[in-house]
Design an enzyme around this catalytic site. Structure first.
Site, PDB file in Angstrom:
ATOM      1  N   ASP A 144       0.811  -1.225   0.000  1.00 57.54           N
ATOM      2  CA  ASP A 144       0.000   0.000   0.000  1.00 57.54           C
ATOM      3  C   ASP A 144       0.840   1.269   0.000  1.00 57.54           C
ATOM      4  O   ASP A 144       0.292   2.378   0.070  1.00 57.54           O
ATOM      5  CB  ASP A 144      -0.920   0.021   1.236  1.00 57.54           C
ATOM      6  N   ARG A 147       0.644  -1.596   7.707  1.00 56.85           N
ATOM      7  CA  ARG A 147       1.196  -0.380   7.103  1.00 56.85           C
ATOM      8  C   ARG A 147       2.108   0.419   8.035  1.00 56.85           C
ATOM      9  O   ARG A 147       2.679   1.442   7.591  1.00 56.85           O
ATOM     10  CB  ARG A 147       0.050   0.540   6.600  1.00 56.85           C
ATOM     11  N   ARG A 164      -9.599   5.670  10.879  1.00 60.26           N
ATOM     12  CA  ARG A 164      -8.140   5.591  10.903  1.00 60.26           C
ATOM     13  C   ARG A 164      -7.553   6.610  11.891  1.00 60.26           C
ATOM     14  O   ARG A 164      -7.070   6.246  12.948  1.00 60.26           O
ATOM     15  CB  ARG A 164      -7.571   5.806   9.496  1.00 60.26           C
ATOM     16  N   HIS A 172     -11.278   7.104   4.805  1.00 62.59           N
ATOM     17  CA  HIS A 172     -10.380   8.265   4.913  1.00 62.59           C
ATOM     18  C   HIS A 172     -11.159   9.502   4.450  1.00 62.59           C
ATOM     19  O   HIS A 172     -11.969   9.402   3.512  1.00 62.59           O
ATOM     20  CB  HIS A 172      -9.158   8.143   3.977  1.00 62.59           C
ATOM     21  N   CYS A 191      -5.154   9.635  -3.304  1.00 61.52           N
ATOM     22  CA  CYS A 191      -4.402   8.723  -2.429  1.00 61.52           C
ATOM     23  C   CYS A 191      -2.963   8.527  -2.904  1.00 61.52           C
ATOM     24  O   CYS A 191      -2.075   8.261  -2.099  1.00 61.52           O
ATOM     25  CB  CYS A 191      -5.058   7.342  -2.393  1.00 61.52           C
TER      26      CYS A 191
HETATM   27  N1  ARG Z   1      -5.317   0.119   1.061  1.00 63.59           N
HETATM   28  C1  ARG Z   1      -5.045   1.390   1.608  1.00 63.59           C
HETATM   29  C2  ARG Z   1      -5.571   1.458   3.028  1.00 63.59           C
HETATM   30  O1  ARG Z   1      -6.624   0.941   3.275  1.00 63.59           O
HETATM   31  C3  ARG Z   1      -5.641   2.478   0.771  1.00 63.59           C
HETATM   32  C4  ARG Z   1      -5.256   3.852   1.207  1.00 63.59           C
HETATM   33  C5  ARG Z   1      -5.915   4.925   0.422  1.00 63.59           C
HETATM   34  N2  ARG Z   1      -5.361   6.183   0.718  1.00 63.59           N
HETATM   35  C6  ARG Z   1      -6.075   7.308   0.900  1.00 63.59           C
HETATM   36  N3  ARG Z   1      -5.426   8.434   1.014  1.00 63.59           N
HETATM   37  N4  ARG Z   1      -7.370   7.286   1.023  1.00 63.59           N
HETATM   38  O2  ARG Z   1      -4.956   1.999   3.907  1.00 63.59           O
END
Ligand code: ARG
Length: 279
Positions: free
Chosen positions: A78, A103, A149, A178, A272
């Site tokens: 990612d 991550r 998040r 997000h 993203c």
């Molecule tokens: N797979 C990543 C996650 O879930 C995607 C992140 C997308 N980034 C964003 N800025 N919305 O963390």
């Protein structure tokens, strides 16, 4: 009138050259699932993902923007989503601290890149935050998402660090985990958003702050239409978000459809993949 300006009504749209950081998706894949878009059982075409990403990078450059690249790390599929790597305003770098262990290693890698590039004010945060995924800079203030998040306590931490006002917004729908999947900054005083992604109270706040906002349809939100990037005049957004493109045109912006369907399999698109280096 220059090639970088257009006028609609009484509003002149001027593209301002930006500096972006991007991460080539050499190790991109969907090997785990931390948002509803990610299905590790569904195949990803890595070389198509790479070509789509290059298309976006080259488009930025053609539009006069500067794109720097960070080396992707093996085992961090990612990392292509550079927006999550930090938040940068006035040359000050607020590091990212990821929610999911899949991550977490990205945070220090991004911060290290900034250090190597000579950025002097680097900050390792105490609270979880996923960079520009949840922090959207709008002129001299920040809009900040929480709910999936970024921890809400991070919003105050960011406000103290940048010395800029931060407005907290509560995300409610796991598909829009997000802030940059549910709201886009178009200019210093204009946004587009998807009301259904927000709590009742945050919807009221958004109506109060932005009575003239563009509102996304269910269909456009679902193709990540709000994951767009405006340079003041051009707005790069997923090709499939046609109603949003139409609304942008009516406001005097120049929408440019981009195809990033392979990256959408991980729950990401234009915005993203892009971290803006401000100041
Ligand atoms: N797979 C990543 C996650 O879930 C995607 C992140 C997308 N980034 C964003 N800025 N919305 O963390």
């Amino acid at each position: 009138m220059t090639a970088n300006q257009s006028v609609t009504g009484n509003r002149t749209r001027t593209a301002i050259p930006r500096r972006f950081l991007m991460c080539p998706p050499r190790h991109f894949d969907v090997t785990y699932s931390i948002n509803p878009w990610m299905n590790p059982g569904k195949p990803v075409d890595g070389s198509l993902a790479f070509r789509q990403w290059e298309g976006l990078r080259d488009l930025y450059r053609e539009l006069g923007h500067t794109v720097l690249e960070i080396e992707p790390a093996l085992g961090l599929p990612d990392m292509v989503f550079a927006a999550n790597g930090a938040t940068v305003v006035d040359g000050k770098v607020f590091g990212a601290r990821f929610r999911h262990m899949e991550r977490t290693a990205e945070g220090p890698l991004y911060l290290e890149w900034f250090q190597q590039q000579g950025f002097e004010e680097l900050y390792w945060p105490e609270h979880i935050n996923e960079g520009e995924g949840d922090y959207l800079v709008m002129g001299r203030r920040l809009l900040a998402g929480t709910g999936f998040r970024t921890n809400q306590r991070s919003h105050f931490e960011a406000q103290e660090f940048f010395g800029l006002p931060v407005t907290s917004l509560q995300l409610m729908n796991p598909s829009y985990y997000h802030l940059d999947t549910a709201l886009a900054v178009l200019s210093d005083d204009e946004v587009a958003y998807y009301p259904e992604a927000f709590s009742e109270g945050s919807r009221a706040v958004l109506r109060e702050m932005f009575p003239d906002a563009l509102l996304a349809t269910d269909e456009d939100a679902a193709v990540f239409g709000l994951n767009m990037l405006s340079d003041g005049r051009h707005v790069l957004l997923p090709k499939a978000a046609t109603a949003l493109a139409q609304q942008l045109t009516e406001r005097g912006f120049e929408p440019i459809g981009v195809d990033l369907t392979e990256l959408l399999k991980a729950g990401g698109s234009v915005k993203c993949c892009t971290l803006e280096l401000r100041g």
